[in-house]
Design a protein around this motif. Structure first.
Motif, PDB file in Angstrom:
ATOM      1  N   CYS A   1      28.103  37.481  49.191  1.00 18.96           N
ATOM      2  CA  CYS A   1      29.350  36.801  48.819  1.00 18.96           C
ATOM      3  C   CYS A   1      29.065  35.609  47.911  1.00 18.96           C
ATOM      4  O   CYS A   1      29.798  35.346  46.954  1.00 18.96           O
ATOM      5  CB  CYS A   1      30.096  36.344  50.072  1.00 18.96           C
ATOM      6  SG  CYS A   1      30.855  37.685  51.021  1.00 18.96           S
ATOM      7  N   GLY A   2      27.980  34.896  48.205  1.00 18.88           N
ATOM      8  CA  GLY A   2      27.617  33.752  47.378  1.00 18.88           C
ATOM      9  C   GLY A   2      27.244  34.169  45.965  1.00 18.88           C
ATOM     10  O   GLY A   2      27.705  33.571  44.980  1.00 18.88           O
TER      11      GLY A   2
ATOM     12  N   ALA B   1      28.096  36.977  44.473  1.00 21.02           N
ATOM     13  CA  ALA B   1      29.303  37.506  43.835  1.00 21.02           C
ATOM     14  C   ALA B   1      30.195  36.382  43.326  1.00 21.02           C
ATOM     15  O   ALA B   1      30.769  36.476  42.237  1.00 21.02           O
ATOM     16  CB  ALA B   1      30.068  38.385  44.821  1.00 21.02           C
ATOM     17  N   THR B   2      30.301  35.319  44.098  1.00 18.69           N
ATOM     18  CA  THR B   2      31.127  34.186  43.680  1.00 18.69           C
ATOM     19  C   THR B   2      30.561  33.521  42.430  1.00 18.69           C
ATOM     20  O   THR B   2      31.309  33.145  41.518  1.00 18.69           O
ATOM     21  CB  THR B   2      31.234  33.151  44.817  1.00 18.69           C
ATOM     22  OG1 THR B   2      31.827  33.789  45.967  1.00 18.69           O
ATOM     23  CG2 THR B   2      32.104  31.971  44.405  1.00 18.69           C
ATOM     24  N   LEU B   3      29.237  33.397  42.359  1.00 22.19           N
ATOM     25  CA  LEU B   3      28.608  32.828  41.167  1.00 22.19           C
ATOM     26  C   LEU B   3      28.871  33.711  39.941  1.00 22.19           C
ATOM     27  O   LEU B   3      29.215  33.213  38.863  1.00 22.19           O
ATOM     28  CB  LEU B   3      27.110  32.665  41.386  1.00 22.19           C
ATOM     29  CG  LEU B   3      26.678  31.565  42.365  1.00 22.19           C
ATOM     30  CD1 LEU B   3      25.163  31.611  42.564  1.00 22.19           C
ATOM     31  CD2 LEU B   3      27.100  30.189  41.855  1.00 22.19           C
TER      32      LEU B   3
ATOM     33  N   TRP C   1      31.282  35.913  39.540  1.00 27.00           N
ATOM     34  CA  TRP C   1      32.724  35.895  39.279  1.00 27.00           C
ATOM     35  C   TRP C   1      33.116  34.627  38.522  1.00 27.00           C
ATOM     36  O   TRP C   1      33.837  34.683  37.522  1.00 27.00           O
ATOM     37  CB  TRP C   1      33.455  35.981  40.614  1.00 27.00           C
ATOM     38  CG  TRP C   1      34.914  35.679  40.588  1.00 27.00           C
ATOM     39  CD1 TRP C   1      35.912  36.484  40.128  1.00 27.00           C
ATOM     40  CD2 TRP C   1      35.549  34.487  41.074  1.00 27.00           C
ATOM     41  NE1 TRP C   1      37.127  35.872  40.290  1.00 27.00           N
ATOM     42  CE2 TRP C   1      36.931  34.645  40.877  1.00 27.00           C
ATOM     43  CE3 TRP C   1      35.080  33.317  41.676  1.00 27.00           C
ATOM     44  CZ2 TRP C   1      37.853  33.666  41.236  1.00 27.00           C
ATOM     45  CZ3 TRP C   1      35.991  32.342  42.035  1.00 27.00           C
ATOM     46  CH2 TRP C   1      37.362  32.511  41.813  1.00 27.00           C
ATOM     47  N   GLY C   2      32.621  33.488  38.971  1.00 23.49           N
ATOM     48  CA  GLY C   2      32.952  32.229  38.314  1.00 23.49           C
ATOM     49  C   GLY C   2      32.384  32.147  36.910  1.00 23.49           C
ATOM     50  O   GLY C   2      33.069  31.734  35.968  1.00 23.49           O
TER      51      GLY C   2
ATOM     52  N   ASN D   1      34.265  34.616  34.467  1.00 22.89           N
ATOM     53  CA  ASN D   1      35.628  34.200  34.132  1.00 22.89           C
ATOM     54  C   ASN D   1      35.664  32.914  33.322  1.00 22.89           C
ATOM     55  O   ASN D   1      36.530  32.735  32.463  1.00 22.89           O
ATOM     56  CB  ASN D   1      36.456  34.020  35.409  1.00 22.89           C
ATOM     57  CG  ASN D   1      36.998  35.334  35.942  1.00 22.89           C
ATOM     58  OD1 ASN D   1      37.319  36.237  35.169  1.00 22.89           O
ATOM     59  ND2 ASN D   1      37.078  35.467  37.246  1.00 22.89           N
TER      60      ASN D   1
ATOM     61  N   GLU E   1      38.022  40.197  38.846  1.00 17.37           N
ATOM     62  CA  GLU E   1      38.410  39.938  40.229  1.00 17.37           C
ATOM     63  C   GLU E   1      37.173  39.743  41.103  1.00 17.37           C
ATOM     64  O   GLU E   1      36.121  40.352  40.861  1.00 17.37           O
ATOM     65  CB  GLU E   1      39.244  41.096  40.781  1.00 17.37           C
ATOM     66  CG  GLU E   1      40.651  41.169  40.210  1.00 17.37           C
ATOM     67  CD  GLU E   1      41.480  39.963  40.599  1.00 17.37           C
ATOM     68  OE1 GLU E   1      42.330  39.549  39.802  1.00 17.37           O
ATOM     69  OE2 GLU E   1      41.262  39.417  41.687  1.00 17.37           O
ATOM     70  N   TRP E   2      37.322  38.937  42.134  1.00 15.14           N
ATOM     71  CA  TRP E   2      36.176  38.641  42.999  1.00 15.14           C
ATOM     72  C   TRP E   2      35.654  39.897  43.677  1.00 15.14           C
ATOM     73  O   TRP E   2      34.437  40.079  43.805  1.00 15.14           O
ATOM     74  CB  TRP E   2      36.564  37.609  44.059  1.00 15.14           C
ATOM     75  CG  TRP E   2      35.383  37.187  44.879  1.00 15.14           C
ATOM     76  CD1 TRP E   2      34.517  36.163  44.619  1.00 15.14           C
ATOM     77  CD2 TRP E   2      34.900  37.815  46.080  1.00 15.14           C
ATOM     78  NE1 TRP E   2      33.540  36.106  45.581  1.00 15.14           N
ATOM     79  CE2 TRP E   2      33.749  37.112  46.487  1.00 15.14           C
ATOM     80  CE3 TRP E   2      35.338  38.889  46.840  1.00 15.14           C
ATOM     81  CZ2 TRP E   2      33.023  37.452  47.627  1.00 15.14           C
ATOM     82  CZ3 TRP E   2      34.613  39.247  47.968  1.00 15.14           C
ATOM     83  CH2 TRP E   2      33.474  38.524  48.355  1.00 15.14           C
TER      84      TRP E   2
ATOM     85  N   PHE F   1      31.846  41.442  43.858  1.00 18.25           N
ATOM     86  CA  PHE F   1      31.114  41.813  45.076  1.00 18.25           C
ATOM     87  C   PHE F   1      30.629  43.257  44.980  1.00 18.25           C
ATOM     88  O   PHE F   1      29.529  43.583  45.454  1.00 18.25           O
ATOM     89  CB  PHE F   1      32.010  41.624  46.304  1.00 18.25           C
ATOM     90  CG  PHE F   1      31.308  41.875  47.605  1.00 18.25           C
ATOM     91  CD1 PHE F   1      30.314  41.024  48.053  1.00 18.25           C
ATOM     92  CD2 PHE F   1      31.640  42.972  48.389  1.00 18.25           C
ATOM     93  CE1 PHE F   1      29.652  41.250  49.259  1.00 18.25           C
ATOM     94  CE2 PHE F   1      30.988  43.212  49.597  1.00 18.25           C
ATOM     95  CZ  PHE F   1      29.996  42.347  50.025  1.00 18.25           C
TER      96      PHE F   1
ATOM     97  N   HIS G   1      27.483  43.228  42.980  1.00 19.94           N
ATOM     98  CA  HIS G   1      26.348  42.808  43.805  1.00 19.94           C
ATOM     99  C   HIS G   1      25.872  43.941  44.708  1.00 19.94           C
ATOM    100  O   HIS G   1      24.663  44.210  44.797  1.00 19.94           O
ATOM    101  CB  HIS G   1      26.717  41.604  44.662  1.00 19.94           C
ATOM    102  CG  HIS G   1      25.774  41.395  45.803  1.00 19.94           C
ATOM    103  ND1 HIS G   1      24.482  40.940  45.641  1.00 19.94           N
ATOM    104  CD2 HIS G   1      25.921  41.645  47.135  1.00 19.94           C
ATOM    105  CE1 HIS G   1      23.881  40.899  46.812  1.00 19.94           C
ATOM    106  NE2 HIS G   1      24.722  41.317  47.732  1.00 19.94           N
TER     107      HIS G   1
END
Length: 255
Positions: free
Chosen positions: A121-122, A124-126, A128-129, A132, A150-151, A155, A158
């Protein structure tokens, strides 16, 4: 769930797409508790393609976008199978190197909950950010359709990259442990090469995942860590650093 389009319509389009993303996530969670609704056969085929022909796997993701109007998977089967593989492999490591039932159980739970899900999740968030904020193409005119990653797709990227990497750095490594753990120069070379291959393949699959989106540019940024890996691997060999020994020392206090 992947790229989402929203035209300038006073915010109504954004609200509709947020509602669509929420509905897809709800569908994903519901299927998580209904195994009969999971397509394990297609998921196994996707896993195979990620190992032998990853571009084919992402080509089918675009077909999914055309038929269901979202790119992120609405089927949790991939995550379920990955979690099961992680748990089974962690159990095998515990049997081989663990010392005590309690610590072994903790290691198995940690491998699934932390190493796979939380860290995933971490990461994927990096991704995603970054995609975008820095990699989206600028609209050519004021009426152009704006799209975003999209997040849940991040994910998926990943998880796609994680699976072959895990096969190399956990499953294959366990099989090769009798060789990799010997106190020889060859074992250090093989271990460093295995880890360099696994981490580089993770970067490559991540690059393929984001480059599949037509509204992103400069996605080669995800390949840059491979250059660092190419430098670090020979240095590790020269220093006598064996990644396999280091990993087992971290997980099991292996001497």
């Amino acid at each position: 769930m992947l790229p989402v389009t929203h035209a300038a319509d006073g915010g109504g389009g954004s609200k509709r797409h947020r509602s669509g993303r929420h509905s897809l996530f709800v569908l994903w969670v519901r299927r998580l508790f209904k195994p009969k609704q999971m397509d394990f056969q297609y998921t196994l085929w996707t896993m195979l393609q990620l190992c032998i022909s990853p571009k084919t796997a992402y080509r089918h993701a675009s077909y999914h976008k055309q038929t269901k109007n979202h790119w992120a998977r609405d089927d949790p089967a991939f995550v379920v199978l990955c979690a099961a593989l992680v748990a089974a492999t962690a159990t095998a490591y515990s049997l081989a190197f663990g010392n005590g039932v309690g610590r072994s159980l903790l290691f198995i739970v940690s491998a699934v909950a932390v190493d796979f899900l939380a860290l995933g999740c971490g990461v994927a968030t990096l991704g995603w950010g970054l995609s975008n904020r820095a990699l989206r193409r600028k609209a050519q005119h004021s009426h152009a359709v704006e799209q975003s990653v999209e997040w849940m797709y991040a994910f998926d990227v990943h998880c796609n990259a994680f699976f072959p990497t895990f096969l190399l750095l956990a499953v294959l490594q366990l099989v090769l442990c009798p060789v990799l753990l010997t106190s020889t120069f060859l074992s250090t070379v093989l271990s460093a090469a295995l880890w360099a291959l696994g981490l580089s393949y993770y970067c490559y699959l991540t690059f393929l995942g984001y480059s599949a989106l037509p509204f992103l540019e400069r996605t080669e940024l995800f390949l840059y860590p491979i250059a660092l890996i190419a430098v670090a691997a020979p240095l590790a060999i020269l220093a006598g650093f064996n990644p396999t020994r280091a990993a087992l020392r971290f997980w099991f206090d292996y001497k």
